[in-house]
Design a protein around this motif. Structure first.
Motif, mmCIF file in Angstrom:
data_model
loop_
_atom_site.group_PDB
_atom_site.id
_atom_site.type_symbol
_atom_site.label_atom_id
_atom_site.label_comp_id
_atom_site.label_asym_id
_atom_site.label_seq_id
_atom_site.Cartn_x
_atom_site.Cartn_y
_atom_site.Cartn_z
ATOM 1 N N GLN A 162 0.859 -1.174 0.000
ATOM 2 C CA GLN A 162 0.000 0.000 0.000
ATOM 3 C C GLN A 162 0.896 1.224 0.000
ATOM 4 O OE1 GLN A 162 -1.645 -0.845 4.164
ATOM 5 N NE2 GLN A 162 -1.525 1.383 4.194
ATOM 6 N N GLY A 163 0.308 2.383 -0.276
ATOM 7 C CA GLY A 163 1.083 3.615 -0.255
ATOM 8 C C GLY A 163 2.085 3.694 -1.391
ATOM 9 N N TYR A 164 2.853 4.788 -1.386
ATOM 10 C CA TYR A 164 3.841 4.981 -2.441
ATOM 11 C C TYR A 164 4.920 5.930 -1.951
ATOM 12 C CZ TYR A 164 5.957 5.617 -6.991
ATOM 13 O OH TYR A 164 6.854 5.630 -8.019
ATOM 14 N N LEU A 165 6.134 5.709 -2.431
ATOM 15 C CA LEU A 165 7.289 6.539 -2.102
ATOM 16 C C LEU A 165 7.795 7.150 -3.404
ATOM 17 C CD1 LEU A 165 9.090 7.204 0.389
ATOM 18 C CD2 LEU A 165 10.534 5.274 -0.273
ATOM 19 N N ALA A 166 7.904 8.457 -3.444
ATOM 20 C CA ALA A 166 8.237 9.152 -4.694
ATOM 21 C C ALA A 166 9.484 8.570 -5.351
ATOM 22 C CB ALA A 166 8.440 10.641 -4.416
ATOM 23 N N GLY A 167 9.374 8.235 -6.622
ATOM 24 C CA GLY A 167 10.506 7.726 -7.393
ATOM 25 C C GLY A 167 10.773 6.250 -7.228
ATOM 26 N N PHE A 168 10.014 5.560 -6.377
ATOM 27 C CA PHE A 168 10.324 4.153 -6.095
ATOM 28 C C PHE A 168 9.830 3.228 -7.202
ATOM 29 C CE2 PHE A 168 9.960 0.319 -3.142
ATOM 30 C CZ PHE A 168 11.332 0.087 -3.162
#
Length: 461
Positions: free
Chosen positions: A434-440
């Motif tokens: 879930q969620g997201y980390l910029a550039g990942f």
């Protein structure tokens, strides 16, 4: 149509597919890319990307300072709430450090980080020319290595017999074709381009979602293989979704439709009411939750309101904001009930406290006695003109995908499929529960694309 049967067929034409193709071709394999999009739309969501999150022990290319494995992993845990495969996540993180120079060696150029709400100079390397420049550089490199590409090539079936893929079926310009490669890499993204599948996962609300990227990521290969017993990973209702300008097109609006004004604004729903803490954390760690927050509101729409103090604190919007000299007038222009919005803004203003406003870091300038609170960048909205933006959920990619192992090998019902690998968004759900980390997303695609290409080439040799 190619005259030779390739060693490896790669399904998809974005970042992960190209990293796999280049790696496999450099290892001596004969590679064919089947890209579902026409040439002018090649590259999938990679066309709209801007940066690559990268671990580094010291200054590296345009990256400043250092960004260690544990800090990177902890940042991932914050957004996924621990819903990740640690082994695969750490492979992606460690692999990013050696991937950055590999990318430069294969034609990608970088530039220093942007500023403002995206202060990422230490963690993310930005592509000079954006995602299209990256995609074009990789296509040039692949062509020089002899990789063939077929555009408008829609793969509709991979025949799984026992523990092997024995046939690839696709159509191009209305004509059906079949190939029998020795290995296959699937890197064709999620299913967000198929609204019917989104509705099946999310309910009728999904009709109001906007798709930030290509309409060609329809999930046909994903569902075809899942129907044949390949193991899945990820929740079909989870996705990378951000709040984008409500005036964006249904498909392919890309990165320019994202709105970064939320941290400096008050966000209200169609009833003129706030529903979440706009200042919870710095924007790179929170922008990816706002798509789902807006999706949960009536009609899947919300409105971000700022005053003249904040107009120049974030990336300019591609569409001009709605402007008015008073809050009630702005509400009317946005189609909202003016008294409700005016009351919400008045209540917010009364709860704001004095403090040292710092737009690029957590400043603790918070509201008091307000529910929900705003815990940073809470300044009264009192200085005309006032500006408003409509927000809609903008889906980047869905998280339902293939279960893979550390070699990116796809797992069948009873064990690995011997000649099938997956990379990029089509297996990212293994890491992004879930969620997201910029550039990942670009990190996962690059690292596992290279792994898939290496493993597929080793198999065919």
């Amino acid at each position: 149509m190619t005259n030779k049967t390739p060693d490896i067929v790669i399904v998809g034409g974005g970042n992960a597919a190209l990293c796999a193709a280049i790696t496999a071709a450099e290892a001596g394999a004969r590679v064919l890319i089947l890209e579902g999009a026409p040439k002018e739309y090649r590259g999938g969501n990679s066309r709209h990307t801007r940066n690559f999150r990268c671990m580094h022990d010291g200054p590296l290319s345009v990256l400043t300072g250092s960004y260690g494995e544990d800090e990177y992993y902890n940042d991932l845990l914050l957004v996924t709430k621990g819903n990740t495969d640690e082994n695969l996540a750490r492979i992606a993180i460690r692999g990013s450090q050696e991937s950055q120079p590999w990318m430069e060696a294969h034609g990608v150029r970088f530039q220093p980080s942007l500023s403002g709400t995206l202060s990422l100079s230490r963690t993310n390397a930005f592509f000079l020319g954006g995602g299209k420049a990256l995609v074009n550089a990789y296509y040039r490199t692949a062509a020089a290595l002899g990789v063939e590409v077929l555009y408008d090539a829609h793969v509709n079936h991979l025949e799984l017999e026992g523990d092997r893929i024995t046939r690839v079926d696709f159509t191009q310009h209305g004509t059906a074709h079949s190939l029998t490669p020795r290995a296959v890499v699937v890197a064709s993204g999620g299913f967000q381009g198929n609204i019917e599948r989104l509705v099946a996962a999310w309910g009728p609300e999904a009709e109001n979602f906007l798709i930030r990227g290509t309409p060609y990521n329809r999930g046909d290969v994903l569902f075809d293989l899942l129907d044949q017993g390949v193991q899945s990973i990820g929740d079909p209702t989870q996705c990378h979704a951000v709040a984008i300008d409500g005036r964006a097109p249904k498909f392919d609006g890309g990165i320019v439709t994202r709105l970064d004004c939320v941290p400096f604004s008050v966000v209200v729903n169609t009833h003129g009411q706030r529903f979440y803490n706009e200042g919870e954390d710095v924007w790179p760690k929170r922008y990816a939750i706002w798509g789902r927050l807006v999706a949960a509101q009536d009609d899947q729409v919300a409105y971000s309101i700022i005053d003249s103090k904040s107009r120049d604190l974030f990336m300019p919007s591609v569409f001009p904001p709605v402007t008015a000299d008073t809050i009630p007038e702005l509400a009317v222009k946005l189609g909202l009930e003016p008294d409700a919005v005016a009351a919400t803004i008045a209540e917010f203003n009364a709860a704001c406290q004095n403090g040292d406003f710092k737009p690029t870091e957590l400043d603790g300038v918070a509201t008091e006695g307000l529910d929900p609170p705003k815990t940073n960048w809470a300044r009264p909205i009192v200085d005309p003109p006032f500006y408003g933006y409509s927000l809609r959920p903008g889906v980047t990619f869905t998280y339902l995908g293939f279960k893979v192992d550390a070699q990116a090998q796809v797992q069948g019902a009873t064990g690995p499929v011997q000649n099938l690998w997956a990379a990029g968004e089509t297996m990212a759900g293994s890491i992004l529960g879930q969620g997201y980390l910029a550039g990942f997303g670009m990190t996962i695609g690059t690292v596992f694309g290279r792994i898939a290409g290496k493993e597929a080439a080793a198999y065919v040799h």
